[in-house]
Enzyme design. Sequence first.
Site, PDB file in Angstrom:
ATOM      1  N   ALA A  59      -2.210  -0.345  -2.151  1.00  0.00           N
ATOM      2  CA  ALA A  59      -3.171  -1.420  -2.417  1.00  0.00           C
ATOM      3  C   ALA A  59      -4.480  -1.041  -1.761  1.00  0.00           C
ATOM      4  O   ALA A  59      -4.505  -0.306  -0.763  1.00  0.00           O
ATOM      5  CB  ALA A  59      -2.675  -2.758  -1.868  1.00  0.00           C
ATOM      6  N   VAL A  61      -6.383  -2.891   0.030  1.00  0.00           N
ATOM      7  CA  VAL A  61      -6.535  -3.450   1.380  1.00  0.00           C
ATOM      8  C   VAL A  61      -5.672  -2.747   2.417  1.00  0.00           C
ATOM      9  O   VAL A  61      -5.832  -3.001   3.611  1.00  0.00           O
ATOM     10  CB  VAL A  61      -6.210  -4.963   1.410  1.00  0.00           C
ATOM     11  CG1 VAL A  61      -7.212  -5.743   0.597  1.00  0.00           C
ATOM     12  CG2 VAL A  61      -4.783  -5.236   0.956  1.00  0.00           C
ATOM     13  N   TYR A  62      -4.762  -1.889   2.006  1.00  0.00           N
ATOM     14  CA  TYR A  62      -3.950  -1.164   2.984  1.00  0.00           C
ATOM     15  C   TYR A  62      -4.849  -0.195   3.745  1.00  0.00           C
ATOM     16  O   TYR A  62      -5.284   0.831   3.216  1.00  0.00           O
ATOM     17  CB  TYR A  62      -2.811  -0.398   2.311  1.00  0.00           C
ATOM     18  CG  TYR A  62      -1.740  -1.250   1.674  1.00  0.00           C
ATOM     19  CD1 TYR A  62      -1.735  -2.637   1.766  1.00  0.00           C
ATOM     20  CD2 TYR A  62      -0.688  -0.654   0.973  1.00  0.00           C
ATOM     21  CE1 TYR A  62      -0.744  -3.401   1.181  1.00  0.00           C
ATOM     22  CE2 TYR A  62       0.309  -1.412   0.388  1.00  0.00           C
ATOM     23  CZ  TYR A  62       0.274  -2.782   0.486  1.00  0.00           C
ATOM     24  OH  TYR A  62       1.259  -3.537  -0.104  1.00  0.00           O
ATOM     25  N   SER A  63      -5.125  -0.543   4.982  1.00  0.00           N
ATOM     26  CA  SER A  63      -5.974   0.272   5.855  1.00  0.00           C
ATOM     27  C   SER A  63      -7.322   0.571   5.214  1.00  0.00           C
ATOM     28  O   SER A  63      -7.850   1.679   5.307  1.00  0.00           O
ATOM     29  CB  SER A  63      -5.257   1.569   6.241  1.00  0.00           C
ATOM     30  OG  SER A  63      -4.087   1.293   6.985  1.00  0.00           O
ATOM     31  N   ALA A  64      -7.889  -0.450   4.536  1.00  0.00           N
ATOM     32  CA  ALA A  64      -9.232  -0.357   3.945  1.00  0.00           C
ATOM     33  C   ALA A  64      -9.378   0.852   3.033  1.00  0.00           C
ATOM     34  O   ALA A  64     -10.403   1.547   3.047  1.00  0.00           O
ATOM     35  CB  ALA A  64     -10.283  -0.331   5.049  1.00  0.00           C
TER      36      ALA A  64
END
Length: 357
Positions: A59, A61-64
């Site tokens: 995704a 949003v996973y660790s930006a």
Amino acid sequence: MEYRQLGASGLRVPELSLGTGAFGGRGPLFGEWGDTDARAARRLVDIALDAGITMFDSADVYSAGASEEVLGQAVRGRRDQVLISTKAGLPMGEGPGEYGTSRARLIRATEDALRRLGTDYIDLFQLHAHDAATPQEEVLAALDQLVREGKIRYTGVSNHSGWQLMKSLATADRHGYPRHAAHQVYYSLIGRDYEWELMPLGLDQGVGALVWSPLGWGRLTGRIRRGQPLPQESRLHRTAAFGPPVDDELLYRVVDALDAVAQETGRTVPQIALNWLLRRPTVSSVIVGARDEEQLRQNIDAVGWSLTPEQVARLDEASAKDAAYPYFPYQRQEGFARLSPPPVTLNQPTPAGPQAA
């Protein structure tokens, strides 16, 4: 490794997928999951592919975005061997264009994901949350455009309620847009709310479930026991507030049942919990995480065997809860039950077909 149809689509996915939340781990949540770099991620992908795990979930949003970047490096040179699943819609920043699923946001999010992943198409693109501020016609028209351009192959959603998903499907049908093939959901032995509305919807509408956090946010690892303190090395000390809630008594009751079945089978507690999920209707793939090679191999050993019907029944009983309104009358009262279709046999895989997962 068994391969299953993803909902009513033609896409076949492995019964286990590898989640990449630990890839490139940064921040207060994902940093706790792990900080797998490209070299270590490539080794995990090697092991996964050898076992028949061909789908990898990420995704933005996973660790930006770092998770997608590391995944792209890990699958470089073998893109045709893997399925890439990713998600967008949650905030990536503070600005007005940094969240949601507007046309502008979806087009930008897709282009950013393609760049980070180092690919020219995404096999499964999922809306990470329902955006109530954007009309469904706009959302689905944007996805339709991206599918027609070849940038996305299939679409899905994640963490939607029944009415939100049904509204999206109805809008797609009305305008001839692609229907969502998948719903990425929380589902575990200590979190069976999915069964009350979303599972029947998936059966009726041909939407396959991709299960996240199948071990109940790390609570079904075998290290949490009744009457014992939470292990000091457990990530729950720092991450419990981010995950799904669970009643302690329910947790201990389920762990007791898992312990008993594990002793009978010679399997581990997590393997029992994963195998139980693999027999549930609509479940197309269970997404497992791995911080290292040993954890991945342990998870892979959850497939290739089956619990007995009696063991499944005991796990069902230990994990059962009253349904929320308006579903509990259909559980308890004969008059309501007569208005319902025959109950789904929850300990058997759904047969293949247009409404199967």
